[in-house]
Design a protein around this motif. Structure first.
Motif, PDB file in Angstrom:
ATOM      1  N   TYR A  27       1.053  -1.224   0.135  1.00 24.38           N
ATOM      2  CA  TYR A  27      -0.121   0.113  -0.087  1.00 24.38           C
ATOM      3  C   TYR A  27       0.835   1.375   0.055  1.00 24.38           C
ATOM      4  CZ  TYR A  27       0.853   1.203   4.773  1.00 24.38           C
ATOM      5  OH  TYR A  27       1.245   1.647   6.031  1.00 24.38           O
ATOM      6  N   VAL A  28       2.203   1.146   0.353  1.00 23.45           N
ATOM      7  CA  VAL A  28       2.967   2.439   0.357  1.00 23.45           C
ATOM      8  C   VAL A  28       3.565   3.069  -0.725  1.00 23.45           C
ATOM      9  CG1 VAL A  28       3.980   1.770   2.801  1.00 23.45           C
ATOM     10  CG2 VAL A  28       5.030   0.747   0.588  1.00 23.45           C
ATOM     11  N   HIS A  33       3.177   7.706  -3.855  1.00 17.88           N
ATOM     12  CA  HIS A  33       2.800   8.408  -5.140  1.00 17.88           C
ATOM     13  C   HIS A  33       1.850   9.512  -5.076  1.00 17.88           C
ATOM     14  CE1 HIS A  33       2.482   8.683  -9.492  1.00 17.88           C
ATOM     15  NE2 HIS A  33       1.073   8.481  -9.270  1.00 17.88           N
ATOM     16  N   PHE A  34       0.673   9.307  -4.256  1.00 20.45           N
ATOM     17  CA  PHE A  34      -0.515  10.213  -4.219  1.00 20.45           C
ATOM     18  C   PHE A  34       0.045  11.343  -3.320  1.00 20.45           C
ATOM     19  CE2 PHE A  34      -3.163   6.515  -5.540  1.00 20.45           C
ATOM     20  CZ  PHE A  34      -3.006   7.079  -7.053  1.00 20.45           C
ATOM     21  N   ALA A  35       0.598  11.123  -1.911  1.00 18.44           N
ATOM     22  CA  ALA A  35       0.605  12.071  -0.676  1.00 18.44           C
ATOM     23  C   ALA A  35       2.062  12.437  -0.666  1.00 18.44           C
ATOM     24  CB  ALA A  35       0.130  11.178   0.374  1.00 18.44           C
ATOM     25  N   GLY A  36       2.956  11.745  -1.305  1.00 16.37           N
ATOM     26  CA  GLY A  36       4.476  12.314  -1.203  1.00 16.37           C
ATOM     27  C   GLY A  36       5.130  11.944   0.188  1.00 16.37           C
ATOM     28  N   ASP A  37       6.244  12.203   0.270  1.00 16.58           N
ATOM     29  CA  ASP A  37       7.073  11.825   1.555  1.00 16.58           C
ATOM     30  C   ASP A  37       6.466  12.441   2.667  1.00 16.58           C
ATOM     31  OD1 ASP A  37       9.221  10.178   0.254  1.00 16.58           O
ATOM     32  OD2 ASP A  37      10.374  12.000  -0.343  1.00 16.58           O
ATOM     33  N   GLU A  38       6.047  13.509   2.665  1.00 20.84           N
ATOM     34  CA  GLU A  38       5.373  14.256   3.739  1.00 20.84           C
ATOM     35  C   GLU A  38       4.213  13.453   4.119  1.00 20.84           C
ATOM     36  OE1 GLU A  38       4.291  18.407   5.691  1.00 20.84           O
ATOM     37  OE2 GLU A  38       4.614  18.512   3.808  1.00 20.84           O
ATOM     38  N   GLY A  39       3.169  13.309   3.193  1.00 19.17           N
ATOM     39  CA  GLY A  39       1.939  12.413   3.684  1.00 19.17           C
ATOM     40  C   GLY A  39       2.131  11.112   4.076  1.00 19.17           C
ATOM     41  N   LEU A  40       3.304  10.337   3.683  1.00 17.41           N
ATOM     42  CA  LEU A  40       3.544   9.094   3.852  1.00 17.41           C
ATOM     43  C   LEU A  40       4.041   9.302   5.596  1.00 17.41           C
ATOM     44  CD1 LEU A  40       4.123   6.165   3.393  1.00 17.41           C
ATOM     45  CD2 LEU A  40       6.258   6.607   2.422  1.00 17.41           C
ATOM     46  N   ALA A  41       5.058  10.188   5.799  1.00 20.53           N
ATOM     47  CA  ALA A  41       5.612  10.231   6.982  1.00 20.53           C
ATOM     48  C   ALA A  41       4.467  10.482   8.043  1.00 20.53           C
ATOM     49  CB  ALA A  41       6.493  11.521   7.079  1.00 20.53           C
ATOM     50  N   LEU A  42       3.587  11.511   7.734  1.00 24.30           N
ATOM     51  CA  LEU A  42       2.546  11.693   8.696  1.00 24.30           C
ATOM     52  C   LEU A  42       1.488  10.520   8.916  1.00 24.30           C
ATOM     53  CD1 LEU A  42       0.799  15.081   7.325  1.00 24.30           C
ATOM     54  CD2 LEU A  42       2.364  14.636   9.561  1.00 24.30           C
ATOM     55  N   TYR A  43       1.357   9.723   7.856  1.00 28.00           N
ATOM     56  CA  TYR A  43       0.634   8.454   8.470  1.00 28.00           C
ATOM     57  C   TYR A  43       1.538   7.234   8.923  1.00 28.00           C
ATOM     58  CZ  TYR A  43      -1.941   3.963   7.605  1.00 28.00           C
ATOM     59  OH  TYR A  43      -2.463   2.901   7.967  1.00 28.00           O
ATOM     60  N   GLN A  44       2.546   7.394   8.626  1.00 21.51           N
ATOM     61  CA  GLN A  44       3.619   6.401   9.390  1.00 21.51           C
ATOM     62  C   GLN A  44       3.797   7.011  10.816  1.00 21.51           C
ATOM     63  OE1 GLN A  44       3.951   3.721   8.228  1.00 21.51           O
ATOM     64  NE2 GLN A  44       5.091   3.441   6.191  1.00 21.51           N
ATOM     65  N   PHE A 341       9.694  -0.238  -3.994  1.00 25.09           N
ATOM     66  CA  PHE A 341       8.587   0.269  -3.267  1.00 25.09           C
ATOM     67  C   PHE A 341       8.422   2.001  -3.336  1.00 25.09           C
ATOM     68  CE2 PHE A 341       8.500  -3.763  -0.798  1.00 25.09           C
ATOM     69  CZ  PHE A 341       7.535  -4.182  -1.580  1.00 25.09           C
ATOM     70  N   TYR A 342       9.662   2.583  -3.126  1.00 25.45           N
ATOM     71  CA  TYR A 342       9.598   4.102  -2.826  1.00 25.45           C
ATOM     72  C   TYR A 342      10.239   4.832  -3.955  1.00 25.45           C
ATOM     73  CZ  TYR A 342       8.204   2.499   1.688  1.00 25.45           C
ATOM     74  OH  TYR A 342       7.829   1.881   2.715  1.00 25.45           O
ATOM     75  N   GLY A 343      10.749   4.096  -5.118  1.00 30.57           N
ATOM     76  CA  GLY A 343      11.375   4.844  -6.175  1.00 30.57           C
ATOM     77  C   GLY A 343      12.790   5.437  -6.037  1.00 30.57           C
ATOM     78  N   ASP A 344      13.448   5.296  -5.021  1.00 36.02           N
ATOM     79  CA  ASP A 344      14.857   5.669  -4.845  1.00 36.02           C
ATOM     80  C   ASP A 344      15.412   4.964  -3.385  1.00 36.02           C
ATOM     81  OD1 ASP A 344      14.409   6.834  -2.058  1.00 36.02           O
ATOM     82  OD2 ASP A 344      13.211   8.397  -3.348  1.00 36.02           O
ATOM     83  N   ASP A 345      16.882   5.082  -3.351  1.00 35.46           N
ATOM     84  CA  ASP A 345      17.097   4.296  -2.508  1.00 35.46           C
ATOM     85  C   ASP A 345      17.508   4.938  -0.811  1.00 35.46           C
ATOM     86  OD1 ASP A 345      19.279   5.986  -3.193  1.00 35.46           O
ATOM     87  OD2 ASP A 345      20.790   4.596  -3.457  1.00 35.46           O
ATOM     88  N   LYS A 346      16.899   6.126  -0.951  1.00 34.15           N
ATOM     89  CA  LYS A 346      17.001   6.893   0.480  1.00 34.15           C
ATOM     90  C   LYS A 346      16.794   5.864   1.764  1.00 34.15           C
ATOM     91  CE  LYS A 346      15.956  11.131  -1.632  1.00 34.15           C
ATOM     92  NZ  LYS A 346      14.938  12.427  -1.719  1.00 34.15           N
ATOM     93  N   GLY A 347      17.482   5.875   2.614  1.00 32.91           N
ATOM     94  CA  GLY A 347      17.517   5.601   3.906  1.00 32.91           C
ATOM     95  C   GLY A 347      17.614   4.019   3.835  1.00 32.91           C
ATOM     96  N   SER A 348      18.281   3.320   2.905  1.00 30.07           N
ATOM     97  CA  SER A 348      18.633   1.933   2.697  1.00 30.07           C
ATOM     98  C   SER A 348      19.464   1.426   3.808  1.00 30.07           C
ATOM     99  CB  SER A 348      19.138   1.668   1.358  1.00 30.07           C
ATOM    100  OG  SER A 348      18.541   1.908   0.182  1.00 30.07           O
ATOM    101  N   GLN A 471      14.520   2.729 -13.203  1.00 35.32           N
ATOM    102  CA  GLN A 471      15.241   1.894 -12.076  1.00 35.32           C
ATOM    103  C   GLN A 471      14.286   1.082 -11.242  1.00 35.32           C
ATOM    104  OE1 GLN A 471      16.723   4.903  -9.116  1.00 35.32           O
ATOM    105  NE2 GLN A 471      18.455   3.679  -8.624  1.00 35.32           N
ATOM    106  N   ARG A 472      12.915   1.472 -11.121  1.00 33.41           N
ATOM    107  CA  ARG A 472      12.070   0.755 -10.328  1.00 33.41           C
ATOM    108  C   ARG A 472      11.980  -0.634 -11.018  1.00 33.41           C
ATOM    109  NH1 ARG A 472       7.025   3.660  -8.247  1.00 33.41           N
ATOM    110  NH2 ARG A 472       7.941   3.609  -6.211  1.00 33.41           N
ATOM    111  N   LEU A 473      11.909  -0.803 -12.295  1.00 30.87           N
ATOM    112  CA  LEU A 473      11.671  -1.994 -12.897  1.00 30.87           C
ATOM    113  C   LEU A 473      12.996  -2.913 -12.862  1.00 30.87           C
ATOM    114  CD1 LEU A 473       9.722  -3.678 -14.913  1.00 30.87           C
ATOM    115  CD2 LEU A 473      10.785  -2.494 -16.759  1.00 30.87           C
ATOM    116  N   PHE A 474      14.324  -2.237 -12.851  1.00 33.19           N
ATOM    117  CA  PHE A 474      15.374  -2.987 -12.788  1.00 33.19           C
ATOM    118  C   PHE A 474      15.254  -3.603 -11.378  1.00 33.19           C
ATOM    119  CE2 PHE A 474      20.066  -3.237 -11.466  1.00 33.19           C
ATOM    120  CZ  PHE A 474      20.219  -3.758 -12.558  1.00 33.19           C
ATOM    121  N   SER A 475      14.870  -2.887 -10.228  1.00 28.99           N
ATOM    122  CA  SER A 475      14.854  -3.705  -9.063  1.00 28.99           C
ATOM    123  C   SER A 475      13.871  -4.631  -8.879  1.00 28.99           C
ATOM    124  CB  SER A 475      14.665  -2.437  -8.057  1.00 28.99           C
ATOM    125  OG  SER A 475      15.760  -1.504  -7.950  1.00 28.99           O
TER     126      SER A 475
END
Length: 543
Positions: A27-28, A33-44, A341-348, A471-475
């Motif tokens: 679901y993330v 995609h719809f709520a962005g990093d800030e929206g995801l962070a608020l929910y999390q 899941f998130y489109g980048d490797d930040k926080g890996s 990059q997402r398809l490669f992963s």
């Protein structure tokens, strides 16, 4: 209870947990995609509250109720089972109303403690879910106590399906309407209420169709309210290990990052990156709660000490054989999973450390379940209480200097401490040793072999695979390849180390064929009986 019934119940609940966690893992993608990093962070940031309610409805309260029901059923006291249900219903009504008012009226204060006032609408949305959680928990505990695991499992899957579907729908609609990020996150939180409502409706329909009618206004006897409370409090507390640690992180990480010099937005986004590991950790530990839920009534209804020892051994073995490879596998594929899941490797880096903690988390949960089933519910609760202090202290020490990676190491160390303490308490409670050291070594060897095979495959894939535009398809291709190689190599390791023999696989296949033949004979016999009855009926009509 026969061992096969215990294992079958654990498998049914594990399958439901696997599917539910799989939904929780994916679901993330639309949420970010719809709520962005800030929206995801608020929910999390408020997700630990929902996770607390979820675990209470699946394991905490149901385990307490199922233990009492299982004990009375094994003695043949059906009237006492009714008294347990009546007492629990009255208690759950008080819990539901109290929980609702605490979360709804205290949402502003909770949001301040989290460090972001925009989380208040989400907390208020989850307050309505609190009205349903106790009753869902009661009914699941009733069915667990009767060793009927399938219905609670189905209700768990339906709950997650509805929750995730409506969460995505609400978020998409609110984003199109141009709503604030706070309202978008609150829309995601409201999916939880409707998911629980559907699960409750299913459980109620089956309960009233299959169970004798009980007057819930009747006076209670036997002091079961006190018994439920005394057992449910420590059990619920110890089963809330993951969300409690999540709450500690929610209440400390953002505030500690702000104190270290980051702004409000940057601190929230960093916490969002750290929270990427939460669904992955939960997914890797999907089977632990199912094992704990199954083993408590199994041990409670088992008079034989030898059979209890066998169930303890089986539970520890399953935990090692699933938990160790799951943890190693998640560590190795953490970075491609992050990109997928998130489109980048930040926080890996933090994700890899959190993946390492999954084995200790699962061992903690299952060992806690064993202690509860053995009549020691306060022991894991006491260990968890100490670990909360340890977790807070480590966060305060590590987060200002090392950021979210420090928080991840804090989680790893804390879960490790709980796991060692709980397992030591289980082994001390048994009269003689039940898990030889050599046996543990054999359990670990297939995981080591799998880790080497997956690491080699990852290196080969990165070296030889063609670079794709996405990059997402490669992963995605990388994750699929590594999972397949991991499963094959681990299966071969189990057979090579003689943990699972060819004879076991042959017996499993023969058992499946025998069940099919038995079902076929029953079906043919049923058709014959119907035809015979119809023939007699026709003869009577002619006469």
């Amino acid at each position: 209870m026969p061992k096969s019934v215990f294992i079958k119940g654990a498998l049914v609940l594990s399958a439901a947990a696997f599917f539910s966690k799989l939904l929780g893992l994916f679901y993330v993608i639309p949420l970010k995609h719809f709520a962005g990093d800030e929206g995801l962070a608020l929910y999390q940031a408020v997700f630990p509250i929902y996770n607390t309610l979820l675990i209470l409805s699946v394991s905490g309260i149901p385990i307490a109720i199922s233990k009492l029901i299982s004990e009375e059923k094994s003695k043949g006291n059906t009237s006492e089972v009714e008294q347990i249900i009546i007492s629990a219903m009255k208690m759950m009504s008080v819990v539901a109303l109290t929980g609702f008012f605490v979360f709804f009226l205290g949402a502003d204060q909770l949001a301040q403690w989290i460090g972001n006032g925009d989380t208040e609408p989400s907390i208020q949305g989850l307050a309505f879910a609190m009205l349903l959680v106790p009753f869902v928990a009661l009914l699941r505990g009733f069915f667990y106590g009767h060793q009927e695991m399938a219905l609670p499992a189905v209700s768990q899957v339906i709950e997650q399906l509805i929750r995730v579907s409506l969460m995505i729908g609400f978020v998409y609609w609110l984003v199109l309407e141009g709503s604030s990020i706070a309202k978008v996150a609150a829309g995601a939180a409201w999916g939880s209420f409707f998911g629980l409502a559907c699960a409750l409706a299913l459980l109620l329909v089956i309960y009233f169709r299959t169970s004798p009618k009980i007057s819930f206004l009747a006076p209670t006897q036997g002091g079961y309210a006190k018994k439920i409370l005394l057992f449910a409090l420590p059990v619920s507390f110890s089963t809330l290990m993951l969300p409690i640690m999540g709450m500690v992180d929610s209440l400390t990480i953002i505030n500690l990052l702000k104190a270290a010099g980051l702004g409000q937005l940057d601190s929230t986004v960093e916490f969002g990156l750290y929270s990427r590991g939460v669904p992955i950790v939960q997914f890797a530990a999907f089977y632990a709660t199912a094992l704990a839920v199954s083993v408590v009534p199994a041990l409670a209804s088992e008079p034989s000490q030898e059979k209890k020892r066998e169930k303890v051994y089986q539970t520890i073995k399953i935990t090692f054989l699933i938990g160790v490879p799951a943890s190693i596998g998640m560590m190795l594929i953490a970075e491609p999973l992050n990109i997928l899941f998130y489109g980048d490797d930040k926080g890996s880096e933090a994700l890899i450390v959190l993946a390492a903690s999954t084995f200790f988390l699962t061992l903690s949960v299952t060992a806690s379940g064993l202690l509860q089933g053995l009549g020691k519910p306060f022991v894991p609760a006491a260990f968890l209480g100490v670990s909360i202090i340890v977790k807070i202290g480590l966060n305060v020490w590590l987060v200002p200097s090392y950021g979210i990676v420090g928080a991840a190491y804090s989680t790893l160390f804390t879960y490790g401490c709980i796991a060692i303490l709980c397992l030591h308490a289980v082994l001390r409670n048994m009269a003689t040793p039940i898990v030889p050291g050599k046996q543990v070594g054999r359990w670990l060897l297939p995981s080591v072999g799998m880790g080497i095979a997956v690491a080699w495959a990852m290196s080969a894939y990165l070296h030889y695979a063609p670079i794709l535009s996405s990059q997402r398809l490669f992963s995605f291709y990388e994750v699929i390849l590594l999972v397949i190689i991991g499963l094959i190599s681990y299966g071969m390791g189990l057979v090579f180390c003689n943990i699972i023999t060819w004879q076991d696989l042959s017996m499993l296949w023969q058992d499946r064929l025998m069940r099919k033949q038995e079902n076929s004979r029953v079906s043919v016999q049923g058709e014959y009986d119907i035809a015979h009855i119809q023939k007699k009926k026709d003869g009577l009509e002619r006469e």
